[in-house]
Design a protein around this motif. Structure first.
Motif, PDB file in Angstrom:
ATOM      1  N   LYS B  14      65.682  26.693  28.400  1.00  0.00           N
ATOM      2  CA  LYS B  14      66.235  26.638  29.750  1.00  0.00           C
ATOM      3  C   LYS B  14      65.134  26.960  30.748  1.00  0.00           C
ATOM      4  N   THR B  46      70.797  36.910  28.557  1.00  0.00           N
ATOM      5  CA  THR B  46      72.006  36.447  29.236  1.00  0.00           C
ATOM      6  C   THR B  46      71.997  34.927  29.378  1.00  0.00           C
ATOM      7  N   ARG B  50      74.787  32.327  28.037  1.00  0.00           N
ATOM      8  CA  ARG B  50      75.473  31.417  28.956  1.00  0.00           C
ATOM      9  C   ARG B  50      75.353  29.967  28.508  1.00  0.00           C
ATOM     10  N   GLY B  54      78.515  27.280  27.543  1.00  0.00           N
ATOM     11  CA  GLY B  54      78.663  26.163  28.476  1.00  0.00           C
ATOM     12  C   GLY B  54      78.578  26.552  29.936  1.00  0.00           C
ATOM     13  N   LEU B  55      78.162  27.770  30.236  1.00  0.00           N
ATOM     14  CA  LEU B  55      78.051  28.167  31.642  1.00  0.00           C
ATOM     15  C   LEU B  55      76.754  27.671  32.259  1.00  0.00           C
ATOM     16  N   LEU B  56      75.790  27.383  31.404  1.00  0.00           N
ATOM     17  CA  LEU B  56      74.535  26.800  31.883  1.00  0.00           C
ATOM     18  C   LEU B  56      74.224  25.601  31.002  1.00  0.00           C
ATOM     19  N   LYS B  57      73.640  24.591  31.597  1.00  0.00           N
ATOM     20  CA  LYS B  57      73.243  23.416  30.814  1.00  0.00           C
ATOM     21  C   LYS B  57      71.861  23.667  30.238  1.00  0.00           C
ATOM     22  N   THR B  72      77.210  19.051  24.000  1.00  0.00           N
ATOM     23  CA  THR B  72      78.270  18.196  24.541  1.00  0.00           C
ATOM     24  C   THR B  72      79.672  18.764  24.346  1.00  0.00           C
ATOM     25  N   GLY B  73      79.794  19.757  23.472  1.00  0.00           N
ATOM     26  CA  GLY B  73      81.154  20.212  23.140  1.00  0.00           C
ATOM     27  C   GLY B  73      81.590  21.468  23.861  1.00  0.00           C
ATOM     28  N   SER B  74      80.991  21.731  25.016  1.00  0.00           N
ATOM     29  CA  SER B  74      81.217  23.048  25.618  1.00  0.00           C
ATOM     30  C   SER B  74      82.686  23.308  25.962  1.00  0.00           C
ATOM     31  N   TYR B  83      83.971  35.607  26.123  1.00  0.00           N
ATOM     32  CA  TYR B  83      82.687  35.969  26.733  1.00  0.00           C
ATOM     33  C   TYR B  83      82.898  37.160  27.642  1.00  0.00           C
ATOM     34  N   THR B  85      81.191  39.392  30.276  1.00  0.00           N
ATOM     35  CA  THR B  85      80.001  39.351  31.120  1.00  0.00           C
ATOM     36  C   THR B  85      79.402  40.730  31.305  1.00  0.00           C
TER      37      THR B  85
END
Lengths: 380, 308
Positions: B14, B46, B50, B54-57, B72-74, B83, B85
């Motif tokens: 990322k 973190t 994420r 699926g909170l971040l690509k 693709t399956g988020s 999750y 936080t």
């Protein structure tokens, strides 16, 4: 994304329940939503003056003598009136007035020329849509002078002996819908639009940014909830709040300002529903674009000014330059004001509000689509 | 399938702008495992979590999480993951019961009311069910958050520093509960800064500047670091530790109560370095390096290498 969950009414309900609880616990915002309409009602007792020109007018010409034509030319040259069409019957003229397509209908009676030349002081009936007294007063006040000047031109030189005396025409003004030219009649229905715009846009503009700033967005995004469910869930509770505001204003209109409600109240409430939905959609879309609550507020402020200035709320719509009118037509409040004034003061029917309704619906759909597209599914 | 992999990803990367926050990380977590994720603040823990839910690509990477494609399956993964936080992210103006009810609705639970009641009871929150979440203390907030993460019966829990700001007793209760749940087949990926918590994990990974430096069981991690540690007791350890730190071959000299831990990567260099100080006043003893020694060593060496 594979296996994207389909829209779930149950989840939408969950969002709505949550928003309701939060709304109930947020005392300050709640007080504001009910305090603003009352405050505004009391503040806007006074009106700003203005002298609009180029008001659309229709003419019912029953005279075929030359002086009838002279009168018409004189009216055109005065720049107060733009003759959009000639009508054949009184009913036709009245219908144009009701639908708001013209501001005036000027009736030049049969035998006008004949009577004038005989010195019989013929009567010219001017029907005016006085819903907005500001918009019509300038034109009405100038009428006798316009007629005099126009006729002076006709009787120059050898014909001077035929020239009628000044004020040889009896101008009878028939101020329709708001005969006493009470500005409250105009302001109070308009206030409904302004109050709804202010509070609805402001509250929903904060909706998404608040989740982000409080850190709850991360959790919401981690749950399988669709953007449309979040946005609709946040909008729905405020439709009810909006209706309460409409109620407060209508009660005040009736008891404090004695504004008549000539039309069907149900029509007004239909109009209000569409309008509230549009403003909420606009607010929530701002919310998806703003980075924080302050930015969202600034965006909300950005709509308030045109809403008040360009909608015909404070200043007569037809007094504005063309480009401003075009901008004004985009705003949902412009159309809602016509609906509110039309229903309350003129008693217009469904067909008439329909013409004002679809631009609001279109606006709402466009806004909500932008909002759903802009809603971020990730924290990127 | 005892060795079923719940998380099996590789190449996870990322970037935020030019900064690579997570760099080519591979991770395998087995079913029922408590996997500790350690590393300094800002190391990318973190961000990695994420990406998993699926909170971040992810910018790069492949693999599966709970059998679904991690990229693709988020949406499918989301429904089976709980999750928690780092910052409390439930609604502070909603009560405990209202928060749980909201979560239950979002996951579309069939028997919502019962699920909420069970969850409230199971976590001993019954007396506080109508208390606003914002009025709870850190420990209670954490319990509520865990209850909310468990309500939809996820198969994998991602807990991001779940015990920050929680007192030791509550921390111990929390970990007991985690072990109970793991025994029933739930899988955990937990980030923490506490060494005692790290030692309660089945396996760990240490991540620094977005790179995964070492992973394995506690013993494996310690062995792989190849760190030599001596402990020393005696008078005026303060002065001794200052002088030791200036000596080449000594990487760290850390006080543990009345004891000093002196560590270095090179065993012989360290022995030479401490030789002048091996006098009657001090009692020296070679000890097994602790996890903390290893992590501080990892932190310093990765800092040094990234500074080059």
């Amino acid at each position: 994304m594979s296996a994207r969950p389909t829209f779930s009414p149950a989840r939408l309900r969950g969002m709505i329940v949550k928003e309701f609880i939060q709304m109930r616990r947020d005392r300050l915002t709640l007080a504001m939503t009910f305090g603003i309409p009352i405050m505004q009602l009391l503040l806007f007792g006074y009106v700003v003056n203005s002298d609009p020109r180029h008001l659309p007018a229709a003419v019912l010409m029953a005279d075929n003598g030359p002086q009838g034509r002279t009168l018409l030319e004189g009216l055109k040259n005065s720049t107060y009136f733009d003759f959009v069409r000639e009508v054949k019957t009184e009913a036709e003229g009245r219908s144009l007035l009701t639908r708001g397509q013209v501001q005036f209908v000027i009736n030049i009676p049969p035998n006008f020329t004949h009577d004038l030349l005989r010195g019989d002081r013929p009567a010219v009936l001017v029907e005016a849509d006085a819903t907005d007294p500001l918009a019509t007063s300038g034109g009405i006040a100038s009428l006798p002078a316009i007629f005099d000047t126009a006729l002076q031109e006709d009787f120059k030189g050898p014909l001077a002996y035929l020239a009628p005396a000044r004020r040889s025409i009896d101008v009878r003004v028939h101020a329709l819908y708001n005969p006493e030219a009470l500005s409250q009649y105009n302001i109070v229905p308009g206030l409904m639009g302004v109050v709804l715009t202010m509070t609805m846009v402001m509250i929903t503009a904060l909706a998404i940014t608040r989740e982000i700033e409080r850190g709850t967005m991360e959790n919401l995004l981690a749950m399988p909830v669709r953007p449309s469910e979040v946005l609709l869930g946040k909008i729905t509770p405020y439709v009810i709040v909006g209706y309460i505001q409409v109620g407060i204003i209508l009660l005040a209109a009736h008891y404090l300002f004695k504004v008549p409600i000539h039309g069907n109240l149900a029509l007004l409430l239909i109009g209000a529903f569409v309008f509230i939905a549009a403003t909420l959609a606009m607010g929530i879309t701002f919310s998806t674009m703003a980075k924080n609550q302050l930015q969202a507020m600034q965006m909300a402020m950005f709509v308030f000014l045109p809403s008040i200035l360009l909608s015909g709320y404070l200043f007569p719509f037809r007094g504005m330059p063309q480009w401003a009118q075009v901008l004004g037509e985009i705003l949902p409040i412009t159309h809602f004001l016509r609906i509110a004034r039309g229903v309350m003061l003129k008693g217009i029917g469904f067909q008439d509000i329909g013409r004002e309704l679809w631009p609001i619906v279109l606006f709402a759909i466009v806004m909500l689509t932008i909002g759903i597209k802009r809603y971020r599914r990730t924290l990127d | 399938m005892p060795d079923e992999l719940v998380i099996d990803v590789r190449g996870m990367t990322k970037r935020f702008g030019r900064r690579t926050v997570v760099n080519d990380i591979a991770l395998q977590v087995r079913k029922g495992e408590i996997y500790g994720f350690l590393g300094p603040n800002g190391s990318g823990k973190t961000t990695f979590i994420r990406m998993l839910c699926g909170l971040l690509k992810a910018d790069a990477g492949s693999g599966t999480c709970l059998g679904s494609d991690v990229i693709t399956g988020s949406e499918t993964i989301k429904r089976q993951v709980g999750y928690m936080t780092q910052r409390f992210s439930f609604y502070e103006d909603l009560s405990i019961a209202e928060n749980l009810d909201f979560v239950a609705r979002m996951y579309g639970l069939k028997d919502r009311r019962n699920a909420v009641e069970r969850s409230i009871e199971g976590l001993g929150l019954k007396d506080r069910r109508d208390q606003l979440a914002g009025e709870l203390s850190g420990g209670w907030k954490q319990r509520m958050a865990l209850a909310a993460c468990l309500i939809h019966e996820p198969r994998l829990l991602l807990l991001d520093e779940p015990t920050a700001g929680v007192d030791p007793k509550a921390r111990r209760d929390f970990w007991d509960q985690i072990h109970d749940l793991a025994a029933r087949g739930l899988t955990f990926l937990i980030t923490t800064h506490y060494m005692d918590e790290a030692e309660r994990c089945h396996r760990l990974a240490y991540i620094s500047n977005g790179n995964l430096l070492v992973h394995g069981t506690v013993a494996e991690v310690i062995d792989r670091a190849r760190l030599t540690t001596w402990s020393v007791t005696g008078r005026d350890l303060n002065d001794l530790s200052r002088r030791l730190r200036e000596t080449p071959g000594v990487e760290q000299a850390v006080a543990f109560g009345t004891m000093l831990h002196v560590s270095g990567a090179d065993e012989r260099a360290l022995e030479q370095a401490i030789a002048p100080f091996r006098m009657d006043d001090y009692e020296w003893k070679q000890v097994r390096s602790s996890l903390e020694d290893v992590f501080i060593h990892l932190m310093q060496t990765s800092k040094a290498s990234s500074a080059e």
